[in-house]
Scaffold this motif. Sequence first.
Motif, short mmCIF file in Angstrom:
data_model
loop_
_atom_site.label_atom_id
_atom_site.label_comp_id
_atom_site.label_asym_id
_atom_site.label_seq_id
_atom_site.Cartn_x
_atom_site.Cartn_y
_atom_site.Cartn_z
N GLY A 63 -14.55 8.42 -0.97
CA GLY A 63 -13.42 7.91 -0.04
C GLY A 63 -12.33 7.76 -0.80
O GLY A 63 -11.05 7.56 -0.19
N ALA A 66 -8.62 9.23 -0.26
CA ALA A 66 -7.43 8.56 0.15
C ALA A 66 -6.35 8.35 -0.72
O ALA A 66 -5.41 8.10 -0.27
CB ALA A 66 -8.10 7.18 0.69
N LEU A 99 -2.40 8.40 0.23
CA LEU A 99 -1.53 6.79 0.05
C LEU A 99 -0.71 6.83 -1.14
O LEU A 99 0.34 5.81 -1.25
CB LEU A 99 -2.87 5.91 -0.01
N LEU A 136 -5.29 -1.90 1.58
CA LEU A 136 -5.11 -0.70 2.44
C LEU A 136 -5.93 0.34 2.00
O LEU A 136 -6.69 1.03 2.78
CB LEU A 136 -3.65 -0.15 2.25
N LEU A 137 -6.20 0.48 0.48
CA LEU A 137 -7.38 1.53 0.17
C LEU A 137 -8.61 1.21 0.76
O LEU A 137 -9.32 1.91 1.06
CB LEU A 137 -7.25 1.66 -1.42
N THR A 197 -9.48 -0.50 3.51
CA THR A 197 -9.51 -0.09 4.60
C THR A 197 -9.84 1.35 5.14
O THR A 197 -10.58 1.61 5.82
CB THR A 197 -8.27 -0.38 5.39
N ASN A 198 -8.92 2.06 4.34
CA ASN A 198 -9.35 3.62 4.45
C ASN A 198 -10.75 4.02 4.02
O ASN A 198 -11.42 4.83 4.69
CB ASN A 198 -8.30 4.41 3.49
N ARG A 255 -13.11 2.76 6.57
CA ARG A 255 -12.96 3.59 8.08
C ARG A 255 -13.24 4.95 7.97
O ARG A 255 -13.79 5.43 9.12
CB ARG A 255 -11.51 3.39 8.34
N TYR A 256 -13.20 5.91 6.99
CA TYR A 256 -13.24 6.97 6.89
C TYR A 256 -14.63 7.59 6.19
O TYR A 256 -14.55 8.74 5.84
CB TYR A 256 -11.95 7.90 6.44
#
Length: 133
Positions: free
Chosen positions: A55, A59, A63, A105-106, A108-109, A112-113
Amino acid sequence: MLHYAITARRVDATGSVAGARDAEVVLDTSLAGREDALNPVELLLAGLAACMIKGVERAAPLLHFDFAGVEVRLEAERQDSPPMITAITYELIVDSPEPDRRLELLHTNVRRYGTISNTLAASTSLSGTIRRA
């Protein structure tokens, strides 16, 4: 929709192997346990760790996130009756000069994915933190 497949087979009373494509993993399926192989819970955690690291790899380019390395530390709690994992906690450690808000932010990604993380989060408590190395 993607499809995944592996084959696992018992080698002898001390263990088994699982494989996909050209990769093979030794499995601790012995009742006595093995120090040189991962047991089923450790394999589950390894799958989650791989999902989280992948992930980050996925990401980061999206980003424009600068990092040099990633480590994941995981722990699972197992109850005996019925046998099941009741909680998984993790610490995602990223070697990066990025500011804290970008680190979050990383994170969260990654949460989430992630295929494995989303699957596990739907069936057990999955929680963790991200921090800089």
